[in-house]
Scaffold this motif. Structure first.
Motif, PDB file in Angstrom:
ATOM      1  N   ALA A 151       0.819  -1.204   0.000  1.00  0.00           N
ATOM      2  CA  ALA A 151       0.000   0.000   0.000  1.00  0.00           C
ATOM      3  C   ALA A 151       0.858   1.260   0.000  1.00  0.00           C
ATOM      4  O   ALA A 151       1.930   1.295   0.589  1.00  0.00           O
ATOM      5  CB  ALA A 151      -0.924   0.006   1.204  1.00  0.00           C
ATOM      6  N   VAL A 152       0.352   2.280  -0.688  1.00  0.00           N
ATOM      7  CA  VAL A 152       1.036   3.566  -0.752  1.00  0.00           C
ATOM      8  C   VAL A 152       0.018   4.697  -0.685  1.00  0.00           C
ATOM      9  O   VAL A 152      -1.170   4.502  -0.916  1.00  0.00           O
ATOM     10  CB  VAL A 152       1.848   3.743  -2.058  1.00  0.00           C
ATOM     11  N   LEU A 153       0.530   5.868  -0.380  1.00  0.00           N
ATOM     12  CA  LEU A 153      -0.220   7.116  -0.543  1.00  0.00           C
ATOM     13  C   LEU A 153       0.472   7.877  -1.656  1.00  0.00           C
ATOM     14  O   LEU A 153       1.701   7.891  -1.734  1.00  0.00           O
ATOM     15  CB  LEU A 153      -0.157   7.976   0.718  1.00  0.00           C
ATOM     16  N   ARG A 154      -0.313   8.533  -2.496  1.00  0.00           N
ATOM     17  CA  ARG A 154       0.249   9.401  -3.518  1.00  0.00           C
ATOM     18  C   ARG A 154      -0.489  10.721  -3.476  1.00  0.00           C
ATOM     19  O   ARG A 154      -1.697  10.762  -3.320  1.00  0.00           O
ATOM     20  CB  ARG A 154       0.100   8.798  -4.916  1.00  0.00           C
TER      21      ARG A 154
ATOM     22  N   VAL B 290       4.376   7.770  -1.058  1.00  0.00           N
ATOM     23  CA  VAL B 290       4.838   7.309   0.250  1.00  0.00           C
ATOM     24  C   VAL B 290       4.644   5.803   0.303  1.00  0.00           C
ATOM     25  O   VAL B 290       3.515   5.314   0.213  1.00  0.00           O
ATOM     26  CB  VAL B 290       4.048   7.961   1.404  1.00  0.00           C
ATOM     27  N   ASP B 291       5.747   5.059   0.402  1.00  0.00           N
ATOM     28  CA  ASP B 291       5.721   3.618   0.661  1.00  0.00           C
ATOM     29  C   ASP B 291       5.781   3.438   2.169  1.00  0.00           C
ATOM     30  O   ASP B 291       6.449   4.213   2.854  1.00  0.00           O
ATOM     31  CB  ASP B 291       6.938   2.924   0.044  1.00  0.00           C
TER      32      ASP B 291
ATOM     33  N   ILE C  57      -4.882   6.648  -2.585  1.00  0.00           N
ATOM     34  CA  ILE C  57      -4.467   5.555  -1.712  1.00  0.00           C
ATOM     35  C   ILE C  57      -4.615   4.279  -2.507  1.00  0.00           C
ATOM     36  O   ILE C  57      -5.679   4.029  -3.089  1.00  0.00           O
ATOM     37  CB  ILE C  57      -5.345   5.481  -0.445  1.00  0.00           C
ATOM     38  N   GLY C  58      -3.564   3.468  -2.546  1.00  0.00           N
ATOM     39  CA  GLY C  58      -3.691   2.249  -3.325  1.00  0.00           C
ATOM     40  C   GLY C  58      -2.457   1.371  -3.247  1.00  0.00           C
ATOM     41  O   GLY C  58      -1.723   1.387  -2.275  1.00  0.00           O
TER      42      GLY C  58
ATOM     43  N   PRO D  83       1.252  -0.584  -9.917  1.00  0.00           N
ATOM     44  CA  PRO D  83       1.092   0.038 -11.222  1.00  0.00           C
ATOM     45  C   PRO D  83       2.058   1.188 -11.477  1.00  0.00           C
ATOM     46  O   PRO D  83       2.198   1.633 -12.601  1.00  0.00           O
ATOM     47  CB  PRO D  83      -0.346   0.574 -11.201  1.00  0.00           C
ATOM     48  N   PHE D  84       2.745   1.686 -10.450  1.00  0.00           N
ATOM     49  CA  PHE D  84       3.552   2.895 -10.595  1.00  0.00           C
ATOM     50  C   PHE D  84       5.048   2.623 -10.633  1.00  0.00           C
ATOM     51  O   PHE D  84       5.829   3.506 -10.760  1.00  0.00           O
ATOM     52  CB  PHE D  84       3.243   3.868  -9.460  1.00  0.00           C
TER      53      PHE D  84
END
Length: 128
Positions: free
Chosen positions: A16-19, A25-26, A121-122, A126-127
């Motif tokens: 999960a990350v925040l972008r 953010v990892d 948030i995801g 994919p990034f």
């Protein structure tokens, strides 16, 4: 992490990350990225940036709480902000923090590849 349901067991990825815009953010371990460039932030700097990425802004009281949680004090907040700005410059980024006199800090981020600066948030797959 596994979640048991009456019918099946679900595997939850730990990716999960925040972008927010071009910032990512990892969480495992806590690491920030500007585009594809890793930012070499200290744990305290990363915690402050995480607050700003999550909320987009922070009052001085919230900033000071992050510093206290990191076993520091409000007396170093100007130094921490200065160091964060320098680390963004080191990877070719613009100043990510706007100081609002008498109030706190606001996050400024460049847009991502979709020209968005919204919080997302995801899953990081994919990034990268």
């Amino acid at each position: 992490m596994h979640i048991a349901t009456p019918f099946t067991r679900i595997e939850i990825p730990r990716l999960a990350v925040l972008r927010r815009g071009a910032l990512t953010v990892d969480f495992e371990p806590l690491q920030l990225w500007l585009g594809r460039a890793p930012l070499r932030l200290s744990p305290l700097e990363a915690a402050l940036m995480l607050l700003l990425v999550r909320r987009g802004r922070a009052t001085w009281a919230e900033v000071d709480q992050v510093l206290r949680d990191g076993a520091s004090s409000a007396s170093i907040r100007d130094v921490i902000v200065y160091r964060i700005r320098g680390k963004f410059r080191a990877v070719g980024g613009a100043d990510p923090i706007e100081t609002v006199r008498g109030w706190g800090l606001k996050l400024r981020v460049p847009p991502d590849e979709r020209d968005s600066t919204s919080l997302w948030i995801g899953d990081r797959r994919p990034f990268r």
